[in-house]
Motif scaffolding. Sequence first.
Motif, short mmCIF file in Angstrom:
data_model
loop_
_atom_site.label_atom_id
_atom_site.label_comp_id
_atom_site.label_asym_id
_atom_site.label_seq_id
_atom_site.Cartn_x
_atom_site.Cartn_y
_atom_site.Cartn_z
N LEU A 37 40.05 34.43 37.65
CA LEU A 37 39.16 35.29 38.42
C LEU A 37 37.75 34.72 38.55
O LEU A 37 36.91 35.30 39.23
CB LEU A 37 39.08 36.68 37.77
CG LEU A 37 40.40 37.44 37.64
CD1 LEU A 37 40.16 38.80 37.03
CD2 LEU A 37 41.09 37.56 38.99
N ASP B 96 52.13 37.31 40.29
CA ASP B 96 50.71 37.08 40.55
C ASP B 96 50.46 36.60 41.98
O ASP B 96 49.33 36.70 42.48
CB ASP B 96 50.17 36.04 39.57
CG ASP B 96 50.12 36.57 38.14
OD1 ASP B 96 50.30 37.79 37.96
OD2 ASP B 96 49.91 35.77 37.21
N THR C 113 44.88 43.79 36.27
CA THR C 113 45.88 43.98 35.21
C THR C 113 46.55 45.34 35.33
O THR C 113 47.71 45.50 34.95
CB THR C 113 45.24 43.83 33.82
OG1 THR C 113 44.10 44.70 33.72
CG2 THR C 113 44.77 42.40 33.59
N VAL D 241 46.03 37.84 33.91
CA VAL D 241 44.71 37.26 34.09
C VAL D 241 44.44 36.23 33.02
O VAL D 241 44.75 36.43 31.84
CB VAL D 241 43.63 38.36 34.06
CG1 VAL D 241 42.23 37.76 34.14
CG2 VAL D 241 43.85 39.34 35.20
N GLU E 52 39.09 42.27 36.71
CA GLU E 52 40.12 42.01 35.71
C GLU E 52 40.88 43.29 35.36
O GLU E 52 42.11 43.30 35.30
CB GLU E 52 39.50 41.41 34.45
CG GLU E 52 40.50 41.12 33.35
CD GLU E 52 39.86 40.50 32.13
OE1 GLU E 52 40.49 40.53 31.06
OE2 GLU E 52 38.72 40.00 32.25
#
Length: 424
Positions: free
Chosen positions: A215, A44, A164, A170, A160
């Motif tokens: 997010l 991430d 992903t 997320v 999102e």
Amino acid sequence: MLKGSNTPVPTAALRVELGWRAGPGVPDADASALLLVSGKVRSDADFVFYNQPAHSSGAIRHEGKRNADGRVTDTLLVDLARVEPAIETIVLAASSDGGAFGQVPGLYIEVQDAARGTAVARFDNPGATTETAFVLGEFYRRQGAWKFRAVGQGYSSGLEGLATDYGITVDEPQQAAPAPVPAPAPVLPVAAPSTHTPPPPPAAPPAAPPAPVRLTKVTLTKAAPSVSLTKQGGTSGALHVNLNWQVRKQFSGWSSKFGRAAAMHSDLDLDLCALYELTDGSKGVVQALGNAFGSLHQPPYIHLDGDDRTGAVSTGENLTVNLDHKNAFRRILVFVTIYEGARSFAELNATVTLQPQHGAPIDFSLDECTVPSPVCALALITNTGGDLVVQREARYLVPERGVSPQRTVDYAYGWGMNWTPGRK
């Protein structure tokens, strides 16, 4: 450039600008970048966006938004010379907030040579309709050199869905699991003495996975003017307050609105300041005037980083609040004054961002001034029962003749301090 076309770019510091035309009902948009190996992020940490504004390698940094002359830009600084050898592709993406990209007029992405300010590549109008996220372009390696490709691939699932798709984990709201139905109590026989060796103790549980990417972001408006830092999880570490503005070219003219001459100069200087009141009753101000820059690790636990005269998004005026000492605060009022170069905020475009070390960034714009005001109360942070609440003020004040901007703010918020003239 046409969709799908590519062009070489220098292996140097580049500025990637996402831009569009502002207007009523136009959604906001945010630039982001993903560093990929074999089409996926390694972790991430390879995602650079408003909540994670810099990559650990120093190769990419999210600089933030500017709003000037009816156009909004969000900028990433990319230094290709610092990109790690394992990285094959850097995806340049955008996400919309408050609508689809079909409602965003004049959308483009432009790659500029950061040192020279010249355009290297530009991709206009990617053909957006109902999409809420877009891959606008990408940098990729080819035979030891870097190229830029115009992509134009949309997503209806927002940031999102885009994140992903490239391997980002997320943070999603967790739904409570249904309560288990209790089983009937079993009837247990009397156990005979055992001759077996007891089983070994259970192995230690595996380490918890790293926290997923958040997010969420917060934009304070007239309709939604406040947010709780406590509920956002942002009540420890450093709270960075940044003010940046648009420096305009020098001109002079007559302002019929205020009935007096108005001048705007390239040496525009805004000063970020803070009035504070601590729980022990002490009060004061943190500001550049009088070199009252404060302190981060002793009272008042507020520090002004310096006195910027450019308004650059990467620097600007920066104030830091040490939230590890949140129990020492009763209230903090962040405000800004025009030191020189302009008569009023009515002629300026400025943006305020509050970035907690833990939690979503909080931002708002100063573009609603309708009075000849040289001082604006930005945000009021109050501590009520341990809950830190940020209230958007955006309150433009007009000092009486002979009264300083600082004293004007004091009177308006009842701080009750004594003031003497100060200089930088």
